[in-house]
Design an enzyme around this catalytic site. Sequence first.
Site, PDB file in Angstrom:
ATOM      1  N   THR A 222       2.651  46.160  13.736  1.00  0.00           N
ATOM      2  CA  THR A 222       3.948  46.837  13.724  1.00  0.00           C
ATOM      3  C   THR A 222       4.504  46.842  12.313  1.00  0.00           C
ATOM      4  O   THR A 222       3.775  46.571  11.353  1.00  0.00           O
ATOM      5  CB  THR A 222       4.918  46.197  14.738  1.00  0.00           C
ATOM      6  OG1 THR A 222       6.083  47.016  14.868  1.00  0.00           O
ATOM      7  CG2 THR A 222       5.346  44.801  14.336  1.00  0.00           C
ATOM      8  N   ASN A 223       5.767  47.145  12.158  1.00  0.00           N
ATOM      9  CA  ASN A 223       6.399  47.166  10.834  1.00  0.00           C
ATOM     10  C   ASN A 223       7.772  46.513  10.934  1.00  0.00           C
ATOM     11  O   ASN A 223       8.162  46.022  11.983  1.00  0.00           O
ATOM     12  CB  ASN A 223       6.476  48.600  10.298  1.00  0.00           C
ATOM     13  CG  ASN A 223       7.219  49.499  11.267  1.00  0.00           C
ATOM     14  OD1 ASN A 223       8.389  49.310  11.538  1.00  0.00           O
ATOM     15  ND2 ASN A 223       6.496  50.478  11.835  1.00  0.00           N
ATOM     16  N   ARG A 224       8.512  46.518   9.842  1.00  0.00           N
ATOM     17  CA  ARG A 224       9.734  45.723   9.774  1.00  0.00           C
ATOM     18  C   ARG A 224      10.974  46.434  10.329  1.00  0.00           C
ATOM     19  O   ARG A 224      12.074  45.904  10.253  1.00  0.00           O
ATOM     20  CB  ARG A 224       9.986  45.310   8.329  1.00  0.00           C
ATOM     21  CG  ARG A 224       8.896  44.421   7.791  1.00  0.00           C
ATOM     22  CD  ARG A 224       8.997  44.295   6.289  1.00  0.00           C
ATOM     23  NE  ARG A 224      10.131  43.504   5.891  1.00  0.00           N
ATOM     24  CZ  ARG A 224      10.105  42.202   5.669  1.00  0.00           C
ATOM     25  NH1 ARG A 224       8.975  41.545   5.795  1.00  0.00           N
ATOM     26  NH2 ARG A 224      11.169  41.552   5.313  1.00  0.00           N
ATOM     27  N   SER A 225      10.813  47.624  10.878  1.00  0.00           N
ATOM     28  CA  SER A 225      11.993  48.342  11.378  1.00  0.00           C
ATOM     29  C   SER A 225      12.622  47.614  12.562  1.00  0.00           C
ATOM     30  O   SER A 225      11.924  47.168  13.473  1.00  0.00           O
ATOM     31  CB  SER A 225      11.572  49.751  11.820  1.00  0.00           C
ATOM     32  OG  SER A 225      12.637  50.362  12.512  1.00  0.00           O
ATOM     33  N   ALA A 288      10.318  54.212  12.718  1.00  0.00           N
ATOM     34  CA  ALA A 288       9.236  53.924  11.770  1.00  0.00           C
ATOM     35  C   ALA A 288       7.939  53.950  12.574  1.00  0.00           C
ATOM     36  O   ALA A 288       7.584  52.979  13.242  1.00  0.00           O
ATOM     37  CB  ALA A 288       9.449  52.568  11.122  1.00  0.00           C
TER      38      ALA A 288
END
Length: 415
Positions: A222-225, A288
């Site tokens: 995943t990502n930091r959003s 994101a």
Amino acid sequence: MGQVTPDDTGTAGGDRPFVVLGVSAGIAAYKAVEVCRRLVDAGAHVAPVLTDRATRFVGRATFDALGSEPTQTSVFDEVSAIPHTRLGQRADVVVVAPATADLLARYAAGLADDLLTTTLVATAAPVIVCPAMHTEMWEHPAVQANLATLVARGVTVVPPEDGRLAGGDLGSGRMAEPETIVDAVLDLLDRRTPVTADLAGLRVLVSAGGTREAIDPVRFITNRSSGKQGHALAAAALRRGADVVLVTTSSLPRPAGAEVVEVETAAQMEDAMLERAAGADVVVMAAAVADFRPKVATDTKLHKADGIPELVLEATNDILSELGRRRRPGQVLVGFAAETDDVAGRAQAKLVAKGVDLMVANDVSAPQVGFDHDTNAVTIFGVDGTVTSVPLATKGAVADAVYDRVARLVGDPPT
Ligand code: CTP
């Protein structure tokens, strides 16, 4: 520079708008003199409030001469007039220029140990702070954390600029120019009018959060959003009267009144967005979306004993580009670009490549901006060449700035 008139501001009784000009002890206090003069010229009633130590930089006689009433420095000057609460109660706006590191810390902590801080704590009026300090102090985490606390409470920051500092040093931390500060004050006075339902009758589709791409049943990429900006966009559209569908990966509270579609992966988000976009007047792609996902996700958990897995990734579809290809005439399409370098160049390239009307860019390497913060600072690029800068503000305020641009496009679509 604009002018304020009683009619513009809606001040009760037709009085001029009442501005408390707070001055704390920094060398930039000399520029506050010009702020005072310009505000009075613009039609405001300016009440100067200096901290004791600010008077070491600029004498109170200067502000007495230029302001609309005598300068005040102490809660004990005229105790019967109860200045520590009266000023805050009368104020339409309180602007602190310069705001030193010390003043920001005391305000963020809720300390009220002089007339300026008691006024700040006692007021319900909007507050603007204009920080000014040396670069090292400006970049200190304590200063940035205090600023973020204030912004999260709704305080507006007019950020410092790069330039010459006290002692001949160069760097960021120099107080913004008086004209910029006065514009910010006038802007806030204009905004005291309640939000109009300028999106009433429109169907707004918003995506939010980072997608999760499974590796196995317990792991994902995943990502930091966090989804905070997307949820703020949904809430702002509702406030402005729109019918809202929010497609989200986030577990943040659901904005009351929105139809919420929960998704997890880029593929699910793609399905949800494409299905609903056909019926939307405005589509805001704040999510994101993962650019890559594991080609194969195993059905059972991978175990250490099986060795280190070799992850083979494949590209996901670009949802925004597809929305750009499919959009119907009159539909307004908004993208987001979180960048760490060449923010303007990359955002403008994406604006064209993805076929959107507006690209909202943020520099996520800047303090208190972007992922997981309650605050954001963005630049909105329009396909018509317009550029709007939104300095550090709550994500709700950033959402409103986006819809200010959207509302203009809905009324006047580019040909
Ligand atoms: N976006 C999308 N689908 C993707 C990737 C991105 O719809 N698979 C959207 C995002 O929601 C955002 C915009 O495209 O509105 C820009 O996303 P960003 O990650 O900044 O750009 P990318 O196209 O991924 O380009 P790069 O990886 O080169 O930064």
